[in-house]
Design a protein around this motif. Structure first.
Motif, PDB file in Angstrom:
ATOM      1  N   GLN A 165     -25.865  17.294  18.009  1.00  0.00           N
ATOM      2  CA  GLN A 165     -25.334  15.988  18.706  1.00  0.00           C
ATOM      3  C   GLN A 165     -26.553  15.196  19.117  1.00  0.00           C
ATOM      4  OE1 GLN A 165     -22.417  17.168  21.807  1.00  0.00           O
ATOM      5  NE2 GLN A 165     -20.874  16.643  20.664  1.00  0.00           N
ATOM      6  N   PHE A 166     -27.686  15.809  19.625  1.00  0.00           N
ATOM      7  CA  PHE A 166     -28.921  15.031  20.074  1.00  0.00           C
ATOM      8  C   PHE A 166     -29.335  14.726  18.866  1.00  0.00           C
ATOM      9  CE2 PHE A 166     -33.276  15.076  20.402  1.00  0.00           C
ATOM     10  CZ  PHE A 166     -33.602  14.204  21.505  1.00  0.00           C
ATOM     11  N   LYS A 167     -29.665  15.372  17.716  1.00  0.00           N
ATOM     12  CA  LYS A 167     -30.095  14.683  16.578  1.00  0.00           C
ATOM     13  C   LYS A 167     -29.409  13.727  15.715  1.00  0.00           C
ATOM     14  CE  LYS A 167     -33.008  18.806  15.313  1.00  0.00           C
ATOM     15  NZ  LYS A 167     -33.553  19.956  14.185  1.00  0.00           N
ATOM     16  N   LYS A 168     -28.117  13.965  15.918  1.00  0.00           N
ATOM     17  CA  LYS A 168     -27.207  12.952  15.180  1.00  0.00           C
ATOM     18  C   LYS A 168     -26.985  11.765  15.905  1.00  0.00           C
ATOM     19  CE  LYS A 168     -22.695  13.145  12.956  1.00  0.00           C
ATOM     20  NZ  LYS A 168     -21.398  13.918  12.857  1.00  0.00           N
ATOM     21  N   TYR A 169     -26.889  11.560  17.324  1.00  0.00           N
ATOM     22  CA  TYR A 169     -26.764  10.379  18.158  1.00  0.00           C
ATOM     23  C   TYR A 169     -27.766   9.757  18.908  1.00  0.00           C
ATOM     24  CZ  TYR A 169     -21.776  11.838  17.062  1.00  0.00           C
ATOM     25  OH  TYR A 169     -20.781  12.730  16.405  1.00  0.00           O
ATOM     26  N   ALA A 170     -28.510  10.667  19.546  1.00  0.00           N
ATOM     27  CA  ALA A 170     -29.543  10.258  20.459  1.00  0.00           C
ATOM     28  C   ALA A 170     -30.771   9.985  19.850  1.00  0.00           C
ATOM     29  CB  ALA A 170     -29.663  10.949  21.687  1.00  0.00           C
ATOM     30  N   GLY A 171     -31.417  11.163  19.023  1.00  0.00           N
ATOM     31  CA  GLY A 171     -32.812  11.274  18.545  1.00  0.00           C
ATOM     32  C   GLY A 171     -33.134   9.786  17.650  1.00  0.00           C
ATOM     33  N   PRO A 172     -32.220   9.638  16.847  1.00  0.00           N
ATOM     34  CA  PRO A 172     -32.445   8.372  15.986  1.00  0.00           C
ATOM     35  C   PRO A 172     -32.686   7.140  16.688  1.00  0.00           C
ATOM     36  CG  PRO A 172     -30.676   9.482  15.068  1.00  0.00           C
ATOM     37  CD  PRO A 172     -31.010  10.097  16.516  1.00  0.00           C
ATOM     38  N   ILE A 201     -35.238   9.838  35.245  1.00  0.00           N
ATOM     39  CA  ILE A 201     -34.570  10.574  34.625  1.00  0.00           C
ATOM     40  C   ILE A 201     -33.406  10.270  33.896  1.00  0.00           C
ATOM     41  CG2 ILE A 201     -33.571  12.895  34.763  1.00  0.00           C
ATOM     42  CD1 ILE A 201     -35.085  13.688  37.141  1.00  0.00           C
ATOM     43  N   GLY A 202     -33.018  10.447  32.604  1.00  0.00           N
ATOM     44  CA  GLY A 202     -32.007  10.047  31.615  1.00  0.00           C
ATOM     45  C   GLY A 202     -31.100  11.533  31.449  1.00  0.00           C
ATOM     46  N   ILE A 203     -29.836  11.272  31.540  1.00  0.00           N
ATOM     47  CA  ILE A 203     -28.851  12.132  31.410  1.00  0.00           C
ATOM     48  C   ILE A 203     -27.957  11.789  30.068  1.00  0.00           C
ATOM     49  CG2 ILE A 203     -26.956  13.871  32.443  1.00  0.00           C
ATOM     50  CD1 ILE A 203     -29.597  13.628  34.053  1.00  0.00           C
ATOM     51  N   LEU A 204     -28.409  13.007  29.271  1.00  0.00           N
ATOM     52  CA  LEU A 204     -27.372  13.040  27.823  1.00  0.00           C
ATOM     53  C   LEU A 204     -26.426  13.780  28.255  1.00  0.00           C
ATOM     54  CD1 LEU A 204     -30.254  12.546  25.046  1.00  0.00           C
ATOM     55  CD2 LEU A 204     -28.758  10.703  26.383  1.00  0.00           C
ATOM     56  N   PRO A 205     -24.939  13.772  28.135  1.00  0.00           N
ATOM     57  CA  PRO A 205     -24.094  14.499  28.552  1.00  0.00           C
ATOM     58  C   PRO A 205     -23.659  15.510  27.452  1.00  0.00           C
ATOM     59  CG  PRO A 205     -23.156  12.228  28.131  1.00  0.00           C
ATOM     60  CD  PRO A 205     -24.599  12.179  27.867  1.00  0.00           C
ATOM     61  N   LEU A 206     -24.518  16.562  27.137  1.00  0.00           N
ATOM     62  CA  LEU A 206     -24.333  17.336  25.653  1.00  0.00           C
ATOM     63  C   LEU A 206     -23.833  18.631  26.218  1.00  0.00           C
ATOM     64  CD1 LEU A 206     -27.708  16.688  23.860  1.00  0.00           C
ATOM     65  CD2 LEU A 206     -25.527  15.472  23.559  1.00  0.00           C
ATOM     66  N   VAL A 259     -35.865  13.202  29.788  1.00  0.00           N
ATOM     67  CA  VAL A 259     -34.395  13.066  29.502  1.00  0.00           C
ATOM     68  C   VAL A 259     -33.940  14.716  29.489  1.00  0.00           C
ATOM     69  CG1 VAL A 259     -32.913  12.530  27.581  1.00  0.00           C
ATOM     70  CG2 VAL A 259     -34.814  11.028  27.966  1.00  0.00           C
ATOM     71  N   VAL A 260     -32.766  14.485  30.087  1.00  0.00           N
ATOM     72  CA  VAL A 260     -32.187  16.143  30.275  1.00  0.00           C
ATOM     73  C   VAL A 260     -30.647  15.978  29.113  1.00  0.00           C
ATOM     74  CG1 VAL A 260     -30.813  17.536  31.744  1.00  0.00           C
ATOM     75  CG2 VAL A 260     -32.633  16.155  32.525  1.00  0.00           C
ATOM     76  N   ALA A 261     -31.007  16.628  28.029  1.00  0.00           N
ATOM     77  CA  ALA A 261     -30.272  17.026  27.113  1.00  0.00           C
ATOM     78  C   ALA A 261     -29.363  18.281  27.383  1.00  0.00           C
ATOM     79  CB  ALA A 261     -30.980  16.791  25.667  1.00  0.00           C
ATOM     80  N   GLY A 262     -28.458  18.264  27.951  1.00  0.00           N
ATOM     81  CA  GLY A 262     -27.743  19.582  27.925  1.00  0.00           C
ATOM     82  C   GLY A 262     -26.478  19.409  29.259  1.00  0.00           C
ATOM     83  N   GLY A 263     -26.366  20.512  29.983  1.00  0.00           N
ATOM     84  CA  GLY A 263     -25.227  20.233  30.904  1.00  0.00           C
ATOM     85  C   GLY A 263     -25.856  20.403  32.438  1.00  0.00           C
ATOM     86  N   ASP A 264     -24.924  20.757  33.227  1.00  0.00           N
ATOM     87  CA  ASP A 264     -25.286  20.940  34.460  1.00  0.00           C
ATOM     88  C   ASP A 264     -26.363  21.754  34.828  1.00  0.00           C
ATOM     89  OD1 ASP A 264     -23.262  19.047  35.377  1.00  0.00           O
ATOM     90  OD2 ASP A 264     -21.857  20.528  35.230  1.00  0.00           O
ATOM     91  N   GLY A 265     -26.430  23.036  34.286  1.00  0.00           N
ATOM     92  CA  GLY A 265     -27.442  23.913  34.402  1.00  0.00           C
ATOM     93  C   GLY A 265     -28.774  23.248  34.060  1.00  0.00           C
ATOM     94  N   THR A 266     -28.991  22.674  32.850  1.00  0.00           N
ATOM     95  CA  THR A 266     -30.105  22.073  32.368  1.00  0.00           C
ATOM     96  C   THR A 266     -30.575  21.010  33.462  1.00  0.00           C
ATOM     97  OG1 THR A 266     -29.163  22.195  30.297  1.00  0.00           O
ATOM     98  CG2 THR A 266     -31.256  21.083  30.651  1.00  0.00           C
ATOM     99  N   ILE A 267     -29.689  20.293  33.966  1.00  0.00           N
ATOM    100  CA  ILE A 267     -30.082  19.305  35.058  1.00  0.00           C
ATOM    101  C   ILE A 267     -30.658  19.847  36.382  1.00  0.00           C
ATOM    102  CG2 ILE A 267     -28.993  17.440  36.366  1.00  0.00           C
ATOM    103  CD1 ILE A 267     -27.032  16.691  34.362  1.00  0.00           C
TER     104      ILE A 267
END
Length: 412
Positions: free
Chosen positions: A76-83, A147-152, A118-126
Motif C-alpha cells: 500500500q505504501f508503494k502504491k499510494y503514498a510513495g509516488p 511526524i506524519g502518520i500513514l494508517p497502514l 513518517v510512520v508507515a504502519g500501525g499503533d506499534g510502529t507509532i
C-alpha cells in the motif's frame, strides 16, 4: 426463456454472482485509479515549484513496518503514498524494520536536520517512533521534527481518534490524504502521556490504556472472525460465560483538584481520602476490610499532600487522552465496579466498539485529571494495553505532557 432458466438455474445463478463481483471489482479499481491520478496531479504541483541553488530538497525519513496489516503495508505504501512523495520533490529515505524494537533503536540515529518523520504502519510502529524520539539525549531539538502518520496498520487507534472525520473514506483515499497532509505541511502540536513505572524505562503513549476484562475481550475478538462485524460482541459474550468477573483490584491516586464523579453508590469497601489537609501517607494506611492489601509504591511516596485515594474491586479500567479538554482534565479515566452486571458489560463494550456514547452504569468511577498513579493487581498475570500494545500490568505514574510533539494535519 423461462423454461431455459428453470432448466439451467445453477449456471444462471453462478454467472450472476461472477458478473456482480467482477463489476464491483472493476468499478472499485476504476475509482481508485481516478483517486490516485487526482492526488498525483496535486503532488506534482509542489514538485514543480523552484528552489534556490543554496537550498536542498526536503528530507523525509519513512519508518515502514512491512509486516503491518498482514504484510500488506509495504504494498500500500508503494502504491499510494510513495509516488506522491517522489512527485512532490522530496528526498525520501525508507527504513524497513526487521524485528520488533528496531525502529525505537534507529530513532537514536536519525538526522536532526530531517524535515519530517513518517510512520508507515500501525499503533506499534507509532509507539516505537515516539518512544525512540523522546529518549534521545537531544530530545528538545528533535521533538520539533513534525511526524506524519500513514494508517497502514491493522489497528490505527491514534489515527482514528485524531482524524475521525476520515474513517468513512476508502482505504485508497485515506492513505493518499494522509500523504498529502505531509506534503502540504500543516502541523499541529499534540499532547502525550508519560508513563513512569517503578523500575525500568519511562514509556510514552499518545492515546489510551486498557486493563481488565474489557481489555481481555478485545484480545480474543479474532477467535470469532466467522461472525464478521459481530465478532467483538461475541468476544464479550464469551467473557461473561467464562471466569466472570475475574479477580481484579485497583488502587488509584489523583490530585484533590481533579474532577471525579461516581454514578449511583460506590461499593462499600472503597476507601477514599478526600481531605486536602490529609497527607498521602495517612491516606495510604487506609485499606478496605476483607481485601488483600495493595502496598504503597515508590511512585506514591513522593506525593506529600492534596491527593485523593481510591481502592476498589473492579472489572476494568479505561484511560484516554482528550485533546480538546482543558489541561487539568485531559486525562479521562473510567473505572468499572466488580459488581457490574453481565448485560451492562456486553452493552458497554459493544456500544463502545461502534463509537457510541453509553451512559455509565451505577458504581462507575470517572476521573478527569492531568496526572494520576495507578496500581493494578489481579489474581494472576494481567496485562495493560498501552496504545494497543501489551505490557505486563505494573504500578504506573501517568502524566499529561502538553504540546510535546507536532504532527501533520489537514489544512484548514
Amino acid at each position: 426463456m423461462a423454461r431455459h432458466f428453470r432448466k439451467h438455474w445453477k449456471k444462471y445463478t453462478f454467472g450472476s454472482i461472477v458478473f456482480t463481483l467482477g463489476g464491483s471489482y472493476l468499478t472499485r479499481k476504476f475509482r481508485d485509479r481516478n483517486v490516485i491520478r487526482e492526488y498525483c496531479e496535486e503532488a506534482k504541483q509542489y514538485g514543480e515549484k523552484g528552489i534556490s541553488v543554496l537550498d536542498r530538497p526536503k528530507k523525509v525519513t519513512v519508518f515502514l513496518n512491512p509486516m503491518a496489516n498482514k504484510m500488506d503495508a509495504k504494498i500500500q505504501f508503494k502504491k499510494y503514498a510513495g509516488p506522491l512523495f517522489h512527485l512532490s520533490g522530496y528526498d525520501v529515505t525508507v527504513v524497513e524494520s526487521e524485528y520488533e524494537g528496531q525502529i525505537r533503536t534507529l530513532m537514536g540515529y536519525i538526522d536532526p536536520e530531517c524535515d519530517a518523520i513518517v510512520v508507515a504502519g500501525g499503533d506499534g510502529t507509532i509507539m516505537e517512533v515516539v518512544n525512540g524520539l523522546m529518549r534521545r539525549w537531544d530530545v528538545e531539538k528533535t521533538r520539533t521534527i513534525p511526524i506524519g502518520i500513514l494508517p497502514l496498520g491493522r489497528e490505527n487507534r491514534f489515527y482514528s481518534r485524531f482524524f475521525s472525520s476520515r474513517l468513512s473514506l476508502s482505504q485508497t483515499r485515506r492513505i493518499s490524504e494522509a500523504a498529502m497532509d505531509i506534503i502540504r505541511g500543516a502541523t499541529v502540536p499534540i499532547h502525550m502521556l508519560q508513563l513512569e513505572p517503578e523500575s525500568g524505562k519511562t514509556l510514552f503513549a499518545l492515546s489510551s490504556i486498557h486493563w481488565g476484562v474489557f481489555r481481555d475481550s478485545l484480545q480474543i475478538k479474532d477467535r470469532f472472525k466467522l461472525f464478521g462485524k459481530f465478532r467483538l460482541l461475541m468476544s464479550h459474550v464469551r467473557t461473561v460465560l467464562r471466569g466472570w468477573p475475574g479477580d481484579y483490584s485497583l488502587r488509584l491516586w489523583f490530585p484533590a483538584s481533579s474532577r471525579s464523579s461516581s454514578v449511583g453508590t460506590m461499593p462499600p469497601d472503597s476507601q477514599v481520602a478526600n481531605s486536602p489537609n490529609s497527607t498521602t501517607s495517612e491516606a495510604l494506611n487506609q485499606t478496605a476490610v476483607g481485601r488483600r492489601k495493595i502496598e504503597p509504591t515508590r511512585l506514591v511516596a513522593r506525593r506529600t499532600e492534596g491527593w485523593q485515594e481510591r481502592q476498589l474491586d473492579v472489572v476494568g479500567l479505561h484511560l484516554c487522552l482528550e485533546e480538546s479538554a482543558s489541561l487539568e482534565e485531559r486525562l479521562k479515566t473510567v473505572v468499572w465496579p466488580a459488581d457490574l452486571k453481565k448485560w451492562d458489560f456486553i452493552k458497554q463494550g459493544w456500544s463502545a466498539s461502534l463509537g457510541k456514547n453509553v451512559p455509565p452504569v451505577p458504581g462507575t468511577l470517572s476521573v478527569d485529571s492531568s496526572q494520576l498513579v495507578l496500581h493494578p493487581q489481579s489474581g494472576g498475570v494481567s496485562w495493560l494495553n498501552i496504545d494497543g500494545e501489551p505490557y505486563e500490568a505494573m504500578p504506573l505514574s501517568v502524566t499529561v505532557l502538553p504540546s510535546v510533539i507536532r504532527v501533520f494535519t489537514k489544512q484548514s
